[in-house]
Design a protein around this motif. Structure first.
Motif, PDB file in Angstrom:
ATOM      1  N   GLN A 205       0.833  -1.202   0.000  1.00 34.23           N
ATOM      2  CA  GLN A 205       0.000   0.000   0.000  1.00 34.23           C
ATOM      3  C   GLN A 205       0.867   1.252   0.000  1.00 34.23           C
ATOM      4  OE1 GLN A 205      -3.639   0.098   0.011  1.00 34.23           O
ATOM      5  NE2 GLN A 205      -2.931   2.086  -0.752  1.00 34.23           N
TER       6      GLN A 205
ATOM      7  N   ASP B 173       0.698   4.208  -2.755  1.00 37.05           N
ATOM      8  CA  ASP B 173       0.436   5.594  -2.362  1.00 37.05           C
ATOM      9  C   ASP B 173       1.530   6.547  -2.825  1.00 37.05           C
ATOM     10  OD1 ASP B 173      -1.882   4.793  -1.127  1.00 37.05           O
ATOM     11  OD2 ASP B 173      -1.112   4.931   0.923  1.00 37.05           O
TER      12      ASP B 173
ATOM     13  N   PRO C 138      -6.876   5.807  -5.494  1.00 34.90           N
ATOM     14  CA  PRO C 138      -6.268   6.267  -4.245  1.00 34.90           C
ATOM     15  C   PRO C 138      -5.383   7.478  -4.485  1.00 34.90           C
ATOM     16  CG  PRO C 138      -6.063   3.876  -4.489  1.00 34.90           C
ATOM     17  CD  PRO C 138      -6.555   4.406  -5.794  1.00 34.90           C
TER      18      PRO C 138
ATOM     19  N   TYR D 207      -2.356  10.293  -4.309  1.00 35.99           N
ATOM     20  CA  TYR D 207      -0.906  10.306  -4.121  1.00 35.99           C
ATOM     21  C   TYR D 207      -0.613  10.876  -2.745  1.00 35.99           C
ATOM     22  CZ  TYR D 207       3.876  12.140  -4.677  1.00 35.99           C
ATOM     23  OH  TYR D 207       5.204  12.448  -4.517  1.00 35.99           O
ATOM     24  N   ASP D 208       0.042  10.085  -1.896  1.00 42.58           N
ATOM     25  CA  ASP D 208       0.273  10.515  -0.519  1.00 42.58           C
ATOM     26  C   ASP D 208       1.577   9.903  -0.002  1.00 42.58           C
ATOM     27  OD1 ASP D 208       0.132  11.350   2.087  1.00 42.58           O
ATOM     28  OD2 ASP D 208      -1.955  10.772   2.395  1.00 42.58           O
TER      29      ASP D 208
ATOM     30  N   ARG E  49       1.942   9.414   3.790  1.00 41.14           N
ATOM     31  CA  ARG E  49       1.280   8.203   4.317  1.00 41.14           C
ATOM     32  C   ARG E  49       2.125   6.975   4.018  1.00 41.14           C
ATOM     33  NH1 ARG E  49      -3.026   4.572   2.259  1.00 41.14           N
ATOM     34  NH2 ARG E  49      -4.084   3.658   4.056  1.00 41.14           N
ATOM     35  N   SER E  50       2.792   6.959   2.862  1.00 37.74           N
ATOM     36  CA  SER E  50       3.668   5.835   2.539  1.00 37.74           C
ATOM     37  C   SER E  50       4.711   5.632   3.623  1.00 37.74           C
ATOM     38  CB  SER E  50       4.368   6.079   1.199  1.00 37.74           C
ATOM     39  OG  SER E  50       3.452   6.148   0.148  1.00 37.74           O
TER      40      SER E  50
END
Length: 560
Positions: free
Chosen positions: A335, A339, A377, A379-380, A383-384
């Motif tokens: 995940q 992300d 989802p 682009y973050d 959070r990755s």
């Protein structure tokens, strides 16, 4: 260059990451000696041009057409092939029970009509075209169809087995009819028979060649195979036995292998080739301005994505086994990788907005699309990094991705490398030949793999074949009883709305576990000489040359 006008993320951290990423992408392009990354365009629209059938246009009888083919096809065997480029070649020499028309509708080809399905959905019957012969003179009949379908179903190493669903048996009650018996209803069968699972091979050639059929393929088609020089060319000539010989204008076709995008463009301009596929977005705008050339373009049913090896240790079709890497064992790490991919910026900068972002194997314009399948989802990268910390893995996490060694794919891989670095990944790019990459994915000798799928009209062909447990093209080695149940339920239904809802739920499972991280959806870009007509490209991505012709006022032999 500032890419902020491309769009504002709701979180300022992603906005800052995207701005930083743009600068990194420019640096990566300069260091790699690539074509410079272009400014982001906005409001870009593209209009499909699928080509024009010959119809009543005045054309020449004869001529030798040369196509610049962007990759080496795998073996010319409909049962085992997994390459789009093999589909190009086979479309000229090996017809199917069904085909697609320009509108994406299934139409009969070697079948006499559309199938008849029993009320319980367990029996599918269709007639066989009369008066057709294989290139070796063998008559086409129901027994020949049964032989090919049985081979697709049972041959060791078949890539068609999953596509044919829960097929129990195949009957040929007479010369003109075939009956398929299923263990449970299977709605995608007609779509499957409109692709390689529907290609019918000469039973005489199969008896003579066996597993080596792909070295000397014999089918029903406008042309017949005459030879191949590995990594160089594939040749064919018009088949006088073809049932529609009066619609075939060319004498011969040569598919010349040209993986270099610059070389394909140069050979088009010089006239050494008259058709070339997979034109680079870096070249297509200039080629479109050349009055001697014509650009065909169409949206795609397929996708490109990063396959993550979760359990493919012994090859596709075998039981998955644990792989002791952070990506394979922990869905949080996968995940985090997903992300960290800025799909919009990558497509805009690398492909000049000719392609579009994708987060799903189901095209947004198809009848099976839904809000769930269209969801992407965000682009973050921040959070990755949080997810990687939760998973307890070192940052940057070193990972390796194999990719075809073509300019466009290396350019995209370098941009992807810069993107995921923002999320805490140290991505190593391993360039390999396209044919090698096909073997790599089958055998499971990869950690990450960037490759595309040309797409099918039924979503089963874009999903279950790759993600159902032990499916013939499950390169990830992924297994999920939850996803298997959704695929099975969707394949039993003939209600489009219900199937769309079920596939939407399936996409939610896929985006939770991320065995494949979908990245973009291309447009098929094909260029041909203005001296030609009848070249067509549909949404299945296949470049159709079988009924092409040189215009009446054009030279029939290649120039230059």
């Amino acid at each position: 260059m500032d890419l902020r006008h491309q769009g504002r993320h709701s979180h300022s951290r992603s906005h800052r990451a995207r701005t930083a990423l743009a600068a990194v992408l420019l640096g990566a392009a300069a260091l790699a000696g690539c074509v410079p990354i272009q400014p982001v365009a906005t409001g870009v629209t593209h209009v499909d041009d699928l080509g024009t059938p010959v119809g009543n246009q005045p054309v020449q009888r004869g001529g030798h057409l040369v196509m610049g083919l962007s990759a080496e096809p795998d073996r010319l065997d409909p049962t085992t092939s997994t390459s789009l480029y093999t589909r190009y070649v086979m479309s000229s020499i090996c017809e199917k029970l069904y085909d697609l028309d320009a509108a994406g509708t299934v139409v009969p080809q070697l079948a006499a009509g559309l199938p008849t399905v029993s009320p319980d959905g367990l029996t599918v019957s269709f007639g066989v075209r009369t008066g057709a012969r294989f290139a070796d003179g063998t008559p086409l009949d129901a027994a020949a169809v049964r032989t090919s379908l049985q081979r697709h179903l049972t041959l060791k190493g078949s890539a068609r087995r999953t596509e044919m669903g829960p097929l129990a048996s195949i009957d040929a009650p007479d010369d003109g009819h075939v009956v398929l018996h299923f263990k449970q209803p299977f709605a995608p069968i007609t779509a499957a028979l409109a692709d390689r699972a529907g290609m019918i091979m000469s039973p005489a050639a199969l008896a003579a060649e066996g597993a080596n059929f792909g070295d000397h393929p014999v089918c029903v088609g406008p042309f017949k195979y005459t030879g191949r020089v590995a990594q160089t060319s594939i040749d064919m000539v018009r088949d006088p036995l073809y049932y529609g010989a009066d619609q075939v204008h060319l004498d011969a076709i040569t598919y010349r292998i040209m993986p270099d995008t610059v070389a394909r463009a140069a050979n088009l301009r010089s006239g050494d080739v008259q058709v070339a596929d997979s034109i680079s977005p870096q070249d297509v705008d200039a080629l479109a301005k050349d009055r001697h050339l014509h650009v065909l373009q169409t949206s795609s049913l397929g996708y490109w994505g990063v396959t993550i090896n979760i359990g493919n240790t012994d090859g596709t079709g075998t039981p998955p086994k644990p792989i002791d890497t952070p990506l394979a064992r922990d869905p949080r790490v996968r995940q985090a990788f997903a992300d960290a991919i800025d799909r919009k910026t990558l497509v805009a900068t690398v492909f000049n907005n000719w392609f579009e972002p994708a987060c799903s194997p189901i095209g947004p314009g198809t009848p099976y699309a839904s809000p769930a399948s269209n969801a992407c989802p965000p682009y973050d990268p921040a959070r990755s990094r949080v997810l990687l910390a939760e998973a307890g893995v070192p940052v940057p996490l070193k990972v390796s991705m194999q990719v075809t060694n073509t300019q466009d794919q290396l350019r995209y891989a370098q941009a992807l490398q810069a993107s995921v670095a923002e999320g805490g990944f140290d991505l190593t790019i391993v360039p390999v030949e396209y044919a090698t990459l096909l073997d790599v994915q089958k055998h499971g000798t990869f950690e990450l793999l960037l490759l595309g799928w040309s797409g099918r009209i039924d979503p089963y062909g874009n999903t279950s074949a790759f993600l159902a447990s032990r499916a013939t093209q499950n390169y990830s080695g992924y297994s999920s009883p939850e996803l298997d149940a959704l695929f099975t339920e969707a394949s039993r239904s003939t209600d489009t709305a219900q199937r769309a809802q079920l596939y939407g739920r399936a996409i939610q499972v896929i985006q939770r576990d991320n065995p494949i991280v979908y990245t973009y959806r291309l447009r098929s870009l094909t260029v041909h000489s203005a001296q030609l007509t009848g070249v067509e490209v549909y949404s299945d991505g296949v470049v159709r040359l079988a009924r092409a012709a040189f215009r009446a006022d054009s030279p029939a032999e290649p120039e230059g």
